[in-house]
Scaffold this motif. Structure first.
Motif, short mmCIF file in Angstrom:
data_model
loop_
_atom_site.label_atom_id
_atom_site.label_comp_id
_atom_site.label_asym_id
_atom_site.label_seq_id
_atom_site.Cartn_x
_atom_site.Cartn_y
_atom_site.Cartn_z
N PRO A 134 0.83 -1.22 0.00
CA PRO A 134 0.00 0.00 0.00
C PRO A 134 0.86 1.26 0.00
N GLU A 135 1.57 1.46 -1.12
CA GLU A 135 2.47 2.60 -1.21
C GLU A 135 2.66 3.02 -2.66
N LEU A 136 2.96 4.30 -2.84
CA LEU A 136 3.30 4.85 -4.14
C LEU A 136 4.77 5.19 -4.14
N GLN A 137 5.51 4.70 -5.14
CA GLN A 137 6.89 5.14 -5.31
C GLN A 137 6.85 6.28 -6.33
N TYR A 138 7.23 7.47 -5.89
CA TYR A 138 7.19 8.64 -6.77
C TYR A 138 8.45 8.63 -7.63
N LEU A 139 8.37 7.90 -8.74
CA LEU A 139 9.53 7.66 -9.59
C LEU A 139 10.20 8.92 -10.14
N PRO A 140 9.46 10.00 -10.46
CA PRO A 140 10.14 11.18 -11.01
C PRO A 140 11.22 11.76 -10.11
N SER A 141 11.13 11.51 -8.81
CA SER A 141 12.12 12.09 -7.89
C SER A 141 13.31 11.18 -7.62
N LEU A 142 13.34 9.99 -8.24
CA LEU A 142 14.49 9.11 -8.08
C LEU A 142 15.78 9.78 -8.54
N ILE A 143 15.67 10.70 -9.50
CA ILE A 143 16.85 11.38 -10.04
C ILE A 143 17.60 12.18 -8.99
N TRP A 144 16.91 12.53 -7.90
CA TRP A 144 17.53 13.35 -6.86
C TRP A 144 18.10 12.54 -5.70
N VAL A 145 17.97 11.21 -5.76
CA VAL A 145 18.49 10.37 -4.68
C VAL A 145 20.02 10.33 -4.67
N PRO A 146 20.70 10.16 -5.82
CA PRO A 146 22.17 10.11 -5.78
C PRO A 146 22.82 11.36 -5.19
N SER A 147 22.21 12.52 -5.39
CA SER A 147 22.79 13.77 -4.87
C SER A 147 22.38 14.05 -3.43
N GLY A 148 21.45 13.27 -2.89
CA GLY A 148 20.99 13.50 -1.53
C GLY A 148 19.83 14.48 -1.41
N LEU A 149 19.36 15.01 -2.55
CA LEU A 149 18.21 15.92 -2.49
C LEU A 149 16.94 15.21 -2.02
#
Length: 375
Positions: free
Chosen positions: A36-51
Motif C-alpha cells: 500500500p504505497e506509491l513510489q514517486y519515480l520522477p524524484s528518483l533522479i535526486w536520490v544520488p545527490s541526496g536531495l
C-alpha cells in the motif's frame, strides 16, 4: 453496488481511484498491489545527490485508501479469467463487474550481461545503489544509456536517463571530482530523445557537448560485461553502467485472455477500452494505444489515460455511451539537479524552453503539489 477492481498502485491506478470517486460515490472499489504505497519515480533522479531520501520517495497510502473508501488487497496478480471478471492473485481470486488494469510495464532484460547494469527506474533500491556506487568511486568511466522495444515505439523511458546523466555531472562538479571521471552516453538510436522533438534533441546534444559528455550513438546493443558496454559499433570500458531497456507487458498477461500488441502490451482503443472484453479498461504503461509514435510513457500520460478509463468504465456500467478520449500530450522537465529544460509536445505544437533554475524549482514544487493528495 457495482464492484470495480483496479490493478496497480502507481500513477494510473491512484488517479483512477480519484476519478471514480469523483464520478460515483456508490461503487465498491478494490485495489490490488503488492504494497500500500506509491513510489514517486520522477524524484528518483535526486536520490544520488541526496536531495531526496527513501522516505521522500515512498508514500504510504493507508490514509488515502481510507479517505477514498478503497478495499486494499496486498497481493501480486498472477492472471485474469472469465473475460476479466476474475483477477487471480497469489492470495486468492478477486471478482469484479468492472476492471481497470494499471499495473505498469516490465523492462525487457534480455541483453547478455544486463545484470551488470543498474536500471534506475526500477525504484528506490536502484537509485540508492547508484548513490552508493558514485560515493565509493574515486574516478573512472560512467556509462549511461537507454533503448526501446522495437515492436512498440512508445514503450521506452528515456527522459529519466538524461536526468541521471546531467544530474551526475552536476553532482561531480559540485563535489570537485568531475575531472576524475569520463562520462559516456550511449543509445542504439541515432537521435536519442527524438520523441521530445528535434529542438529538444539539439538542446540535449548541445548540453552533453558543453558538459564534456562523450556519446556512442546509432549502434545496436550487444550486451554488457562487468566493466564494459558492447555494441555493433564497438565496445568501451565502463566502471558504472546505468541502462534503461525498452518496456513490455507484465508476465501475468500471459495467463489471461488479454489482447496483446506486437510489443506485448495490452491492446486498447482511443477510449482506453481493452478490445473484446466487456467493462475492462487499461491506463498507463500497461497499455498500447492508438496515437503518434512520440506518445510518451510517463506519469502525466498515465494520469490522462486513467481519467479517461474511469469515465468510460462508469459510463459502461451505467448503460451510457463510453465516448471519453484522452489528450495526447508529452510534458516534462529534464532536470539536472540545479536547473531544468522544459519540453511539451502535442499534435499541433512542440515547445522547448532553455534550461534554467526556475524549471528545477518548478519540478520540485510540482512534486509537493502532486503528492499532497496522497499523504
Amino acid at each position: 453496488m457495482k464492484k470495480i477492481t483496479i490493478i496497480g498502485a502507481g500513477f494510473a491506478g491512484l488517479t483512477a481511484v480519484r476519478q471514480l470517486r469523483k464520478l460515483e460515490q456508490d461503487v465498491e472499489i478494490t485495489l490490488i498491489a503488492p504494497r500500500p504505497e506509491l513510489q514517486y519515480l520522477p524524484s528518483l533522479i535526486w536520490v544520488p545527490s541526496g536531495l531526496r531520501k527513501r522516505e521522500d520517495i515512498i508514500i504510504p497510502l493507508a490514509n488515502f485508501f481510507k479517505r477514498m473508501d478503497v478495499n486494499f488487497v496486498p497481493a501480486s496478480v498472477t492472471g485474469l479469467k472469465d473475460q476479466g471478471r476474475t483477477v487471480e492473485t497469489d492470495q486468492g481470486s478477486v471478482t469484479n463487474e468492472g476492471l481497470i488494469i494499471a499495473s505498469g510495464g516490465r523492462f525487457i532484460k534480455k541483453l547478455p550481461g544486463i545484470e551488470h547494469a543498474i536500471t534506475p527506474c526500477e525504484g528506490i533500491d536502484a537509485a540508492e545503489k547508484i548513490r552508493d556506487r558514485l560515493a565509493a568511486m574515486q574516478g573512472g568511466t560512467i556509462a549511461m544509456g537507454f533503448a526501446g522495444n522495437p515492436n512498440e515505439p512508445s514503450a521506452m523511458r528515456g527522459g529519466p536517463m538524461f536526468e541521471f546523466l546531467f544530474g551526475t555531472d552536476t553532482l561531480l562538479r559540485q563535489q570537485g571530482r568531475r575531472e576524475q571521471f569520463k562520462i559516456t552516453f550511449f543509445s542504439p538510436a541515432p537521435k536519442p530523445g527524438i520523441r521530445l522533438g528535434e529542438n529538444a534533441v539539439k538542446g540535449l546534444m548541445d548540453e552533453m557537448a558543453k558538459r564534456d559528455i562523450s556519446t556512442h550513438l546509432g549502434h545496436k546493443m550487444l550486451g554488457f560485461e562487468a566493466n564494459k558496454v558492447k555494441t555493433e559499433g564497438g565496445e568501451f570500458a565502463a566502471d558504472l553502467i546505468l541502462f534503461m531497456p525498452g518496456m513490455t507487458g507484465n508476465l501475468w498477461f500471459d495467463n489471461s485472455e488479454l489482447p496483446r500488441s506486437a510489443g506485448g502490451l495490452v491492446k486498447a482503443n482511443q477510449h482506453c477500452k481493452v478490445e473484446g472484453l466487456p467493462a475492462v479498461y487499461v491506463a498507463g504503461d500497461s497499455g498500447s494505444y492508438p496515437g503518434p509514435d512520440w506518445m510518451p510513457k510517463q506519469a502525466h500520460m498515465a494520469d490522462l489515460q486513467a481519467e479517461c478509463a474511469a469515465k468510460n468504465l462508469i459510463a459502461e456500467l451505467t448503460g451510457k455511451t463510453a465516448e471519453a478520449t484522452f489528450k495526447i500530450e508529452l510534458m516534462c522537465i529534464v532536470d539536472s539537479c540545479d536547473k531544468g529544460l522544459f519540453v511539451s509536445r502535442t499534435e499541433n505544437k512542440n515547445t522547448v524552453l532553455p534550461a534554467n533554475k526556475a524549471m528545477h524549482w518548478a519540478k520540485r514544487g510540482f512534486e509537493w503539489w502532486y503528492l499532497r493528495q496522497y499523504r
